[in-house]
Design an enzyme around this catalytic site. Structure first.
Site, short mmCIF file in Angstrom:
data_model
loop_
_atom_site.label_atom_id
_atom_site.label_comp_id
_atom_site.label_asym_id
_atom_site.label_seq_id
_atom_site.Cartn_x
_atom_site.Cartn_y
_atom_site.Cartn_z
N ARG A 256 0.88 -1.11 0.07
CA ARG A 256 -0.05 0.05 -0.06
C ARG A 256 1.05 1.24 -0.08
NH1 ARG A 256 -4.66 -1.75 4.31
NH2 ARG A 256 -5.28 -3.77 3.30
N ARG A 271 2.28 1.78 10.05
CA ARG A 271 1.75 2.07 8.59
C ARG A 271 3.01 1.92 7.69
NH1 ARG A 271 -2.80 5.03 7.95
NH2 ARG A 271 -2.63 5.92 9.85
N GLU A 345 -6.15 -0.22 14.88
CA GLU A 345 -6.52 -1.38 13.91
C GLU A 345 -5.80 -2.44 13.53
OE1 GLU A 345 -8.11 -2.02 9.26
OE2 GLU A 345 -8.23 0.01 10.35
N SER A 348 -10.09 -6.02 9.72
CA SER A 348 -11.27 -5.64 9.32
C SER A 348 -12.16 -6.70 8.94
CB SER A 348 -11.29 -4.57 8.12
OG SER A 348 -10.59 -3.51 8.84
N ARG A 386 2.39 -5.43 11.79
CA ARG A 386 1.52 -4.57 12.67
C ARG A 386 1.27 -5.23 14.09
NH1 ARG A 386 -3.28 -0.47 11.32
NH2 ARG A 386 -1.76 0.62 10.06
#
Length: 418
Positions: A256, A271, A345, A348, A386
């Protein structure tokens, strides 16, 4: 993609759903284009039918009448060409607008504009209370020689990192434990490509809206940001046997650009541009109630995984403004990060009804034997690196070491990183 008939019959709900999601799309313009498209298509079909009839007449006509019939057929051919030329730009504009129409949020989804408006539905675990000055994950992992951000930046650039020694081994331990944990839930394992063709990103709904966050190759292929993309592409243009759901545990590297996050999380592992992820993907029959059940089940799988590691977390129900284009409803699981004093987070869970399967042309035969578009769902099993952020910060000791959660010890071969 929504069915155009559904859009027409539920125009107000679709407009309201787009408004709630913050998606700008002209539904009336789409419906007007659809009317125009159908009108031209109807005329074109009629002319083609006339062509077929004319061809049969020519084949059986006596020689003296053929010249007249051939002349009439030539006129028909020109009329068909003109209608085809008229139809093409209308179809292209129609398709462009269809790509932009979002899924209608479920009625339980709260209103809101961003993740700040998400609603907490569950909190689990006791947040640690340190009797010493705790370190953040950057300082802690650097001091234990688990990560090298300096060399990461030198080799990769901004947001680069090297996991090494126990940092690498801990990641592998998490992958191996997650594999054992989730496969017991009935998933089939799959290693999937990270380089995908453009149509797969349109299929999952990541395009056209997320284009700024996606890496593109010189061959006009794309680097996927989640294993969901390739997994859904795997089932494209198929009629599936869905006596039981297709359940896949997919693994891939993920990429990403983080184009919209300038100035956010510039240090550490929160991130990054390149990471790894195990993803739960389910394709099921077209049943709204069953999709809701499976959605809760997928999310609960990841909650159970986090609970087994002993990391405090909460689960939020995402507001409409924090839903993706195709998502009907979404949960986020966020892990406690002590040094930031907030949840971040980690997972999801989403369901889409037939939004994705319609784009991918994934069908099954229902109980009546009729072909129908399936439903699709997905949920993060676990991403690395993460998860290391919360893990090392929550389990650090006064000695500057890290206690390894019990389920990971047999995979890592130690109970403490020091």
């Amino acid at each position: 993609m929504l069915d155009i008939n559904f859009i027409r019959e539920n125009k107000d709900a679709v407009i309201e759903g787009a408004k709630k999601k913050g998606v700008v799309v002209d539904i009336q313009a789409l419906l007007d284009l659809d009317d125009q498209r159908k009108k031209i298509q109807h005329a074109l079909d009629q002319k083609r039918e006339e062509q077929n009839k004319a061809a049969k007449k020519i084949a059986s006509a006596p020689a003296q009448k053929r010249e007249e019939l051939i002349k009439a057929s030539t006129t028909l051919k020109e009329e068909v060409k003109k209608l085809e030329a008229d139809l093409q730009p209308v179809k292209e504009q129609w398709q462009k607008l269809m790509w932009q129409v979002p899924q209608v949020p479920h009625e339980s989804v709260p209103e809101g504009k961003s993740d700040a408006d998400n609603k907490e539905v569950k909190a689990w675990g006791k947040k640690p209370e340190f009797k010493f000055e705790p370190k953040d994950h950057v300082e802690l992992m650097t001091s234990l020689n688990m990560v090298d951000f300096e060399r990461g930046a030198a080799v990769h650039g901004f947001r680069g990192y090297f996991l090494k020694n126990d940092g690498a081994l801990l990641s592998w331990a998490i992958w191996n434990y997650a594999q054992d944990f989730f496969l017991k839930k009935g998933f089939n394992p799959m290693l999937v490509p990270a380089i995908v063709k453009e149509q797969n990103l349109y299929g999952t709904g990541h395009l056209p809206n997320d284009v700024e966050d996606i890496y593109k190759t010189q061959d006009d292929d794309f680097l996927s940001g989640t294993a969901e993309v390739a997994t859904m592409g795997y089932f494209a243009d198929q009629v599936l046997d869905l006596k039981t759901e297709q359940k896949v545990l997919a693994f891939s590297p993920c990429y990403r650009r983080e184009a919209g996050s300038h100035g956010k999380d510039t240090k550490g592992l929160i991130r990054v541009h390149e990471f790894y992820k195990l993803e739960q993907v389910v394709i099921s029959k077209a049943d709204e109630a069953e999709s809701q059940r499976l959605h809760d089940w997928l999310n609960r799988n990841t909650e159970e995984f986090i609970e087994s590691l002993g990391i405090p977390y909460h689960t939020v129900l995402n507001c409409a403004g924090d839903l993706g284009l195709g998502q009907r409803k979404k949960y986020d699981i966020e892990l406690w990060v002590p040094q930031e004093n907030k949840y971040r987070e980690i997972s999801s869970a989403s369901y889409f009804n037939d939004f994705q399967t319609r784009r991918f042309n994934i069908k099954y035969k229902n109980d009546a034997g009729k072909l129908e578009f399936a439903h699709s769902l997905n949920c993060t099993a676990i991403p690395t690196p993460r998860i290391l952020v919360s893990l090392v910060e929550n389990f650090q000791t006064a000695k500057g070491t890290i206690m390894v959660p019990k389920p990971l010890r047999k995979y890592l071969g130690k109970k403490e990183i020091k």
